[in-house]
Motif scaffolding. Structure first.
Motif, mmCIF file in Angstrom:
data_model
loop_
_atom_site.group_PDB
_atom_site.id
_atom_site.type_symbol
_atom_site.label_atom_id
_atom_site.label_comp_id
_atom_site.label_asym_id
_atom_site.label_seq_id
_atom_site.Cartn_x
_atom_site.Cartn_y
_atom_site.Cartn_z
ATOM 1 N N ILE A 50 -4.964 31.312 -18.300
ATOM 2 C CA ILE A 50 -5.780 31.914 -17.255
ATOM 3 C C ILE A 50 -5.737 33.538 -17.427
ATOM 4 O O ILE A 50 -6.843 34.106 -17.262
ATOM 5 N N VAL A 51 -4.663 34.060 -17.287
ATOM 6 C CA VAL A 51 -4.591 35.341 -17.121
ATOM 7 C C VAL A 51 -5.100 36.198 -18.534
ATOM 8 O O VAL A 51 -5.229 37.384 -18.390
ATOM 9 N N ARG A 52 -5.272 35.408 -19.639
ATOM 10 C CA ARG A 52 -5.928 35.929 -20.612
ATOM 11 C C ARG A 52 -7.264 36.631 -20.396
ATOM 12 O O ARG A 52 -7.659 37.440 -21.060
ATOM 13 N N ASN A 53 -7.856 36.082 -19.270
ATOM 14 C CA ASN A 53 -9.155 36.852 -19.034
ATOM 15 C C ASN A 53 -9.172 38.124 -18.523
ATOM 16 O O ASN A 53 -10.208 38.761 -18.464
ATOM 17 N N ALA A 54 -8.009 38.488 -18.107
ATOM 18 C CA ALA A 54 -7.781 40.009 -17.617
ATOM 19 C C ALA A 54 -7.609 40.809 -18.539
ATOM 20 O O ALA A 54 -7.421 42.383 -18.183
ATOM 21 N N VAL A 55 -7.761 40.600 -20.087
ATOM 22 C CA VAL A 55 -7.469 41.631 -21.026
ATOM 23 C C VAL A 55 -8.338 41.543 -21.985
ATOM 24 O O VAL A 55 -8.879 40.177 -22.111
ATOM 25 N N PRO A 56 -8.728 42.371 -22.865
ATOM 26 C CA PRO A 56 -9.823 42.153 -24.115
ATOM 27 C C PRO A 56 -9.177 41.381 -25.166
ATOM 28 O O PRO A 56 -8.094 41.274 -25.252
ATOM 29 N N ALA A 57 -10.113 40.768 -25.984
ATOM 30 C CA ALA A 57 -9.757 39.993 -26.792
ATOM 31 C C ALA A 57 -8.834 40.587 -27.839
ATOM 32 O O ALA A 57 -7.988 39.772 -28.619
ATOM 33 N N ALA A 58 -9.105 41.712 -28.387
ATOM 34 C CA ALA A 58 -8.053 42.366 -29.301
ATOM 35 C C ALA A 58 -6.761 42.502 -28.884
ATOM 36 O O ALA A 58 -5.841 42.812 -29.868
ATOM 37 N N PHE A 59 -6.460 42.257 -27.560
ATOM 38 C CA PHE A 59 -5.138 42.313 -27.263
ATOM 39 C C PHE A 59 -4.704 40.820 -26.592
ATOM 40 O O PHE A 59 -3.836 40.805 -25.699
ATOM 41 N N GLY A 60 -5.066 39.980 -27.063
ATOM 42 C CA GLY A 60 -4.893 38.530 -26.781
ATOM 43 C C GLY A 60 -5.772 37.964 -25.387
ATOM 44 O O GLY A 60 -5.506 36.661 -25.240
ATOM 45 N N GLY A 61 -6.753 38.479 -25.175
ATOM 46 C CA GLY A 61 -7.731 38.276 -24.048
ATOM 47 C C GLY A 61 -8.778 37.126 -24.780
ATOM 48 O O GLY A 61 -8.713 36.729 -25.997
ATOM 49 N N ILE A 62 -9.724 36.858 -23.862
ATOM 50 C CA ILE A 62 -10.773 35.856 -23.968
ATOM 51 C C ILE A 62 -12.029 36.352 -24.610
ATOM 52 O O ILE A 62 -12.531 36.050 -25.695
ATOM 53 N N HIS A 63 -12.412 37.490 -23.955
ATOM 54 C CA HIS A 63 -13.849 38.347 -24.396
ATOM 55 C C HIS A 63 -13.544 39.539 -25.004
ATOM 56 O O HIS A 63 -12.407 40.159 -24.661
ATOM 57 N N GLU A 64 -14.542 40.117 -25.820
ATOM 58 C CA GLU A 64 -14.518 41.302 -26.301
ATOM 59 C C GLU A 64 -14.023 42.552 -25.423
ATOM 60 O O GLU A 64 -13.274 43.211 -25.871
ATOM 61 N N ARG A 65 -14.797 42.445 -24.309
ATOM 62 C CA ARG A 65 -14.545 43.273 -23.238
ATOM 63 C C ARG A 65 -14.188 42.420 -21.894
ATOM 64 O O ARG A 65 -14.608 41.232 -21.898
ATOM 65 N N LEU A 66 -13.509 43.042 -20.821
ATOM 66 C CA LEU A 66 -13.593 42.447 -19.535
ATOM 67 C C LEU A 66 -15.017 41.748 -19.322
ATOM 68 O O LEU A 66 -15.898 42.470 -19.179
ATOM 69 N N ASP A 67 -14.658 40.226 -18.855
ATOM 70 C CA ASP A 67 -16.100 39.614 -18.237
ATOM 71 C C ASP A 67 -15.934 39.516 -16.714
ATOM 72 O O ASP A 67 -15.145 38.737 -16.483
ATOM 73 N N VAL A 68 -16.771 40.367 -16.199
ATOM 74 C CA VAL A 68 -16.592 40.324 -14.745
ATOM 75 C C VAL A 68 -16.915 38.968 -13.990
ATOM 76 O O VAL A 68 -16.081 38.518 -13.241
ATOM 77 N N ARG A 69 -17.860 38.181 -14.588
ATOM 78 C CA ARG A 69 -18.303 37.161 -14.043
ATOM 79 C C ARG A 69 -17.041 35.942 -13.986
ATOM 80 O O ARG A 69 -16.587 35.174 -13.176
ATOM 81 N N SER A 70 -16.178 35.919 -15.299
ATOM 82 C CA SER A 70 -15.257 35.126 -15.429
ATOM 83 C C SER A 70 -14.075 35.654 -14.279
ATOM 84 O O SER A 70 -13.495 34.875 -13.703
ATOM 85 N N LEU A 71 -13.655 36.989 -14.163
ATOM 86 C CA LEU A 71 -12.713 37.209 -13.228
ATOM 87 C C LEU A 71 -12.993 36.944 -11.759
ATOM 88 O O LEU A 71 -12.148 36.438 -11.142
ATOM 89 N N CYS A 72 -14.340 37.109 -11.544
ATOM 90 C CA CYS A 72 -15.116 36.665 -10.248
ATOM 91 C C CYS A 72 -14.696 35.064 -9.878
ATOM 92 O O CYS A 72 -14.275 34.677 -8.943
ATOM 93 N N LEU A 73 -15.102 34.373 -11.111
ATOM 94 C CA LEU A 73 -14.941 32.848 -10.921
ATOM 95 C C LEU A 73 -13.237 32.386 -10.742
ATOM 96 O O LEU A 73 -13.139 31.694 -10.097
ATOM 97 N N ILE A 74 -12.544 33.110 -11.605
ATOM 98 C CA ILE A 74 -11.299 32.728 -11.552
ATOM 99 C C ILE A 74 -10.740 33.260 -10.017
ATOM 100 O O ILE A 74 -9.945 32.142 -9.389
ATOM 101 N N ARG A 75 -10.909 34.191 -9.682
ATOM 102 C CA ARG A 75 -10.537 34.812 -8.283
ATOM 103 C C ARG A 75 -10.994 33.710 -7.340
ATOM 104 O O ARG A 75 -10.196 33.539 -6.321
ATOM 105 N N GLU A 76 -12.249 33.477 -7.290
ATOM 106 C CA GLU A 76 -12.950 32.352 -6.282
ATOM 107 C C GLU A 76 -12.045 31.147 -5.955
ATOM 108 O O GLU A 76 -11.585 30.653 -4.867
ATOM 109 N N HIS A 77 -11.878 30.780 -7.370
ATOM 110 C CA HIS A 77 -11.257 29.274 -7.356
ATOM 111 C C HIS A 77 -9.694 29.359 -7.299
ATOM 112 O O HIS A 77 -9.124 28.344 -6.561
ATOM 113 N N LEU A 78 -8.918 30.321 -7.585
ATOM 114 C CA LEU A 78 -7.626 30.447 -7.133
ATOM 115 C C LEU A 78 -7.464 30.683 -5.689
ATOM 116 O O LEU A 78 -6.740 30.132 -5.095
#
Length: 391
Positions: free
Chosen positions: A58-86
């Motif tokens: 889950i925390v992979r969403n907090a960093v860019p894909a080039a350094f082990g993350g999910i998205h090429e750049r930080l995806d704010v909608r993903s960050l928001c959804l994760i925080r909301e559900h946590l």
């Protein structure tokens, strides 16, 4: 979470809907009913949650894909959804995830490739704990008033000053510190510098206890020497970096508040249905129905503002200062109202330690202050509006 109809809104894509279900299921399984309690050792709990978030990916969403993350750049909608559900399940879990993103956010958004390679992979796996060191005893919302200094000493900076209310203070592996480097007066003379926690001259002076259990600390820097290569971006760009980072993460504060508010509504609804008063369920009383209606309306309005701001940023907008300020302001204030209503519906149980409404009441209060107090958000919105309108 009873109402998930908002996931069908056009602000979100199928990948976001899958992520929301994944995080919701993970949080429900891990925390069940006690995610807001039993934090006798907050530091240890944060470490355990961070490791679990890392293991779950889950925390992979907090960093860019080039350094082990999910998205090429930080995806704010993903960050928001994760925080909301946590946040719906555990205020501390939301805190842990949020700080991995905010603490490393300046590096993700503005750092050099060497800096990103050094710090982001570990952050994205949960092995490194990140922190964002901006606030000082006399400089919070007024970032330009920062007095901590970083003076050039050969190929190093010598940092001296104090920071306070620093989230993850005392447990972080590194801090992104904002200090005055003297390129100009005011906001134009600040820089952002990465300071490893083990650097000599960095001292955790005080651990700060708050009404909701989160690791916070006051830090002191006494000629703390770090290489100039640890500076993020150009000298004097610290204010721009701080504001650019908050521009991304401010909407996510609203999302955390939204998660708290949704939990408050679900708890209040269940209570109103099972609690009888004068021979009938509370839910049959017009006054209680009005309260539930206002909570539901506030929640939908907050969600619309949050995902509007997140979508706008994800579409490539350079800045979403106005949208993020509106989202953060409305969502946190609305969540405070919703949680207060839930406490009222619960009656005495709502202020009893160990109840969910009582825990939510403690959790929500700080969100109206950190990353820009509500009063500051109003100034931001008004000034942006005035700048964008013709006299």
């Amino acid at each position: 979470m009873s109402d998930q109809s908002y996931l069908a809104w056009p602000f979100l894509e199928d990948s976001h809907r899958s992520l929301a279900r994944e995080v919701s299921d993970w949080a429900a399984a891990r925390f069940e009913a006690d995610g807001f309690y039993d934090h006798a050792d907050v530091d240890a709990d944060c470490a355990a949650i961070r490791a679990a978030l890392g293991e779950a990916g889950i925390v992979r969403n907090a960093v860019p894909a080039a350094f082990g993350g999910i998205h090429e750049r930080l995806d704010v909608r993903s960050l928001c959804l994760i925080r909301e559900h946590l946040a719906y399940r555990s205020g501390l879990a939301d805190f842990v995830f949020a700080m991995q993103g905010l603490g490393s956010g300046a590096i993700s958004l503005f750092g050099s490739s060497d800096q990103q390679q050094a710090w982001l992979p570990g952050t994205g796996t949960g092995k490194l704990c990140a922190a964002f060191a901006l606030t000082e005893p006399d400089a919070g919302s007024d970032v330009a008033a920062i007095s901590t200094r970083a003076e050039l000493d050969g190929d190093h900076y010598a940092i001296s000053g104090e920071k306070t209310f620093i989230s993850n203070g005392g447990i972080a592996d590194f801090y992104v510190v904002f200090a005055r480097t003297g390129e100009a007066d005011g906001a134009r003379g600040l820089s952002a510098i990465i300071v490893p926690a083990t650097t000599p001259g960095l001292e955790v002076v005080e651990r700060i206890e708050t009404i909701a259990p989160h690791p916070l600390a006051r830090l002191r820097f006494d000629k703390c020497r770090v290489p100039v290569t640890h500076r993020i971006g150009e000298g004097g760009s610290g204010f721009r970096i701080a504001m650019g980072t908050l521009d991304v993460f401010r909407s996510t504060v609203g999302a955390a508040a939204l998660g708290f508010a949704r939990r408050a509504l679900d708890e209040a609804t269940a209570r109103a249905r099972r609690r009888n008063l004068f021979g009938a369920p509370l839910a049959d009383l017009p006054g209680v129905q009005t309260q539930l209606a206002e909570m539901a309306m506030d929640i939908d309005a907050a969600a619309l503002l949050i995902y509007r701001a997140a979508w706008t940023k994800d579409q490539g907008a350079a800045r979403v200062t106005r949208e993020a300020a509106m989202a953060k302001l409305y969502a946190t204030e609305a969540a405070q109202r919703a949680i207060d209503t839930a406490v009222q519906i619960f009656g005495g149980l709502g202020v009893t330690k160990g109840s969910v409404p009582e825990a939510l009441y403690r959790e929500i209060r700080a969100l109206r202050i950190y990353e820009g107090a509500s009063e500051v958000q109003k100034l931001v919105i008004a000034r942006t509006h005035l700048a964008e309108t013709t006299p």
